[in-house]
Design a protein around this motif. Structure first.
Motif, mmCIF file in Angstrom:
data_model
loop_
_atom_site.group_PDB
_atom_site.id
_atom_site.type_symbol
_atom_site.label_atom_id
_atom_site.label_comp_id
_atom_site.label_asym_id
_atom_site.label_seq_id
_atom_site.Cartn_x
_atom_site.Cartn_y
_atom_site.Cartn_z
ATOM 1 N N GLN A 431 52.230 58.245 -57.412
ATOM 2 C CA GLN A 431 51.098 58.965 -57.973
ATOM 3 C C GLN A 431 49.797 58.484 -57.327
ATOM 4 O OE1 GLN A 431 49.969 58.405 -62.237
ATOM 5 N NE2 GLN A 431 50.446 60.586 -62.401
ATOM 6 N N ASP A 460 54.927 57.419 -61.109
ATOM 7 C CA ASP A 460 53.805 56.539 -61.431
ATOM 8 C C ASP A 460 54.262 55.088 -61.363
ATOM 9 O OD1 ASP A 460 51.591 55.243 -62.350
ATOM 10 O OD2 ASP A 460 51.436 56.321 -64.254
ATOM 11 N N THR A 462 52.682 52.513 -62.049
ATOM 12 C CA THR A 462 52.132 51.681 -63.129
ATOM 13 C C THR A 462 52.801 51.948 -64.473
ATOM 14 O OG1 THR A 462 50.390 53.298 -63.684
ATOM 15 C CG2 THR A 462 49.905 51.668 -61.969
ATOM 16 N N ASP A 463 53.690 52.941 -64.511
ATOM 17 C CA ASP A 463 54.361 53.308 -65.760
ATOM 18 C C ASP A 463 55.671 52.537 -65.877
ATOM 19 O OD1 ASP A 463 55.516 54.431 -67.978
ATOM 20 O OD2 ASP A 463 55.266 56.519 -67.336
ATOM 21 N N ASN A 465 57.915 52.772 -68.047
ATOM 22 C CA ASN A 465 59.031 53.641 -68.449
ATOM 23 C C ASN A 465 59.715 54.286 -67.246
ATOM 24 O OD1 ASN A 465 58.585 53.186 -71.222
ATOM 25 N ND2 ASN A 465 56.989 54.760 -71.284
ATOM 26 N N GLN A 466 58.952 54.547 -66.178
ATOM 27 C CA GLN A 466 59.554 55.143 -64.993
ATOM 28 C C GLN A 466 60.253 54.098 -64.122
ATOM 29 O OE1 GLN A 466 57.333 58.079 -62.778
ATOM 30 N NE2 GLN A 466 55.968 58.495 -64.501
ATOM 31 N N ASP A 467 59.763 52.858 -64.150
ATOM 32 C CA ASP A 467 60.376 51.761 -63.401
ATOM 33 C C ASP A 467 60.711 52.193 -61.968
ATOM 34 O OD1 ASP A 467 61.422 49.379 -62.663
ATOM 35 O OD2 ASP A 467 63.046 49.332 -64.143
#
Length: 601
Positions: A431, A460, A462-463, A465-467
């Motif tokens: 992103q 992303d 920095t997310d 949850n997406q790892d």
């Protein structure tokens, strides 16, 4: 009127009356004289004023012209004998992106933490404003015949901000922390390096075999042994040193300010280090503001909370910010690539990869970027080697189509197919506008020019949850990855393109799964020789093979757009940045004040 005894004194009274009459006569006489002179020299000549008014006005105008010419001459010729010169003192404030969880440089990961580390901590070597290595704490170096021992002599009278001497013991202590897995430092690769004290002011590094880029690894920040030697390695990250460090760089720590828990904004307040070995900075203070988002940095510029930032794109800023600030773009030693996963069923064929390369107009793609970019032509930067490096295939859409046709990928119903299989590509981008623009531009080209089906996925980093590391990078879950590789200050790119298992497995950095025996030999040879001529031959061979197999598509070199107030003197015009934090290479000369001074003959 009476005298003593109560009898009147008529004689005295008569004398006083006579005196008053004389005074009146004198006053009347003076008054008449004034009127007579006024009539003679003023009122009787008023009728002549009209006769001389032109002369009076002319003289007045001439006088004003002379005064104006004198003032203009002073202004015009002022530059001949005066100049505006930077003055010492004042406070510089800069906004950076990312969390500021620690000021211990061993754990610096975000832009904010790395910036703070560069301002407050010295290293054995650093990159100067030309992009070359220079001694920081190191005064000289001696290398043995087999190029496996590097003996470094430290400069004299080095000191920490608390007054303690900075010595070889601090260097050895820091290296041992980097080697200790319990510490969990952000810099790794030190396990096989030995270090020993060879004299009071010399330290020797012993490496297992010849490694030409070794000097570039000596840019790690040194930490104070006398402060941290009794701290358990596993608890070092949580130690108070990370909130109030003893430093050795151009600035020393004064205060860590936290705005509030919600915004997460923090500010490191630093003061000039009088004992800095390159001399006290001209600035009195430096304030580094760490913001959680780019919008917050823009707000900091708009409200004049900060004077500068390296994080934003100038073109995307509101007009009021553009009017207040100026911008200069600096290329970094990084490269953004479209990495082709050679294990992808479709991209295993070099012909398919070549077709993808030849269909793209890189110049047009770069123009779509939200910020200025530099030219990137291959896996190695030209300034890193004397070799004549091979350039990528030129754009030729018809040739690209023929390559696909020859591989059996023909157009059917507007889509290129091979049997029942469609030419379908998964393009993954991190992103961020600069990467997303590149991914979308490539997807549009491959759809329109080659009739491929292209799916773009934005992730992303920095997310949590997406790892991204585990879901995309480690399993190589993509056909094409838009990614920025750190190329550093040396031509060694072994980690990105060597086919050893260490580089191609989930922990390695060979994201393209590039596998070529001749390239492997060239990469090993290039890092095994210190001779620039020998290294150039190896890297020329590697670049030729890399381009011939269309291992990946070089897109552009990213830049740092440094936005600042016009009145401050900061990053110099021709500075070359190996990494963004190298903008501080000559921070001791930065100023926020200017004054007019006389030129010396």
């Amino acid at each position: 009127m009476t005298e003593a005894g109560g009898k009147p004194s008529w004689k005295r009274f008569q004398k006083m009356s006579a005196s008053g009459k004389n005074l009146n006569r004198r006053a009347v006489k003076i008054e008449k004289g004034v009127i007579k002179h006024a009539h003679k020299f003023v009122t009787s000549r008023l009728d002549r004023l009209t006769e001389v008014r032109r002369e009076v006005i002319g003289w007045a105008v001439l006088l004003m012209i002379l005064v104006g010419l004198s003032a203009g001459q002073w202004t015009i010729f002022r530059a001949a004998y005066t100049k505006d010169a930077p003055q010492e003192g004042g406070t510089y404030s800069e906004g950076v992106l990312g969390s500021l969880e620690t000021l211990n440089p061993l754990f610096a990961r975000s832009n904010a933490e790395r910036s703070a580390a560069r301002l407050m901590f010295a290293s054995l070597y650093q990159y100067d404003n030309t992009g070359h290595l220079k001694g920081d704490l190191a005064k000289s170096i001696a290398i043995n015949g087999t190029e496996t021992e590097y003996t470094i002599t430290l400069k004299d009278n080095l000191r920490w901000s608390d007054g303690h001497s900075l010595t070889v013991d601090d260097v050895i202590f820091t290296v041992n922390l980097l080697k200790n897995s319990k510490v969990g430092a952000s810099t790794d690769g030190w396990a096989s390096i030995k270090v020993r004290k060879t004299a009071d002011n010399t330290v020797t590094f012993v490496i297992p075999s010849t490694y030409a880029p070794f000097l570039h690894t000596l840019t790690f920040p040194v930490v104070p042994k006398h402060v941290l030697e009794h701290v358990a390695p596993a608890t070092l990250r949580d130690h108070s040193f990370g909130r109030s460090p003893v430093t050795s760089g151009p600035f020393k720590f004064r205060l860590l300010q936290t705005d509030n828990r919600e915004s997460g904004r923090k500010a490191v307040h630093m003061t000039a280090n009088e004992a800095y070995h390159f001399g006290k900075p001209k600035l009195d203070r430096f304030q580094l503001y760490a913001y959680a988002s780019l919008d917050e940095i823009t707000k900091g510029l708009r409200t004049s909370e900060i004077m500068a930032t390296p994080e934003l794109t100038y073109a995307s800023q509101p007009e009021n910010v553009k009017k207040m600030y100026e911008m200069k773009a600096y290329e970094t030693h990084n490269g953004v690539y479209a990495l082709f996963n050679s294990k992808s069923p479709i991209l295993q064929s070099p012909s398919i990869r070549k077709a993808l390369v030849q269909s793209v107009d890189i110049t047009a793609l770069r123009k779509k970027m939200p910020q200025q970019t530099g030219e990137l032509t291959g896996p190695i930067l030209p300034e890193h080697t004397e070799a004549e490096l091979e350039r990528p295939l030129t754009r030729d859409v018809e040739a690209a189509k023929k390559l696909l046709d020859a591989e059996g990928w023909t157009v059917s119903g507007g889509v290129r197919k091979k049997g029942d299989q469609s030419l379908k590509l998964s393009v993954v981008s991190l992103q961020g506008s600069k990467y997303e623009n590149a991914a979308n531009s490539l997807a549009e080209t491959w759809r329109n020019e080659l009739n491929a089906e292209v799916e773009v996925k934005i992730v992303d980093a920095t997310d949590a949850n997406q790892d991204v590391l585990r879901s995309v990078l480690q399993p190589r879950n993509f056909d094409v990855l838009i990614y920025e590789l750190v190329l550093g200050g040396d031509p060694d790119v072994y980690a990105y393109w060597h086919s050893s298992q260490d580089q191609r497995d989930q922990r390695g950095l060979n994201f393209a799964n590039y596998n070529d025996a001749i390239s492997d030999d060239a990469l090993v040879g290039g890092r095994g020789k210190r001779s620039s001529k020998q290294r150039a031959d190896y890297y020329q061979s590697f670049a030729r093979r890399w381009q011939a197999s269309a291992a990946s598509l070089p897109l552009y070199r990213p830049t740092v757009e440094y936005i600042k107030l016009p009145s401050v003197q900061a990053v110099t015009q021709n500075t070359r940045l190996v990494s963004p934090t190298d903008r501080f290479a000559d921070v001791i000369y930065w100023t926020v004040r200017q004054d007019s001074v006389y030129k010396t003959p």
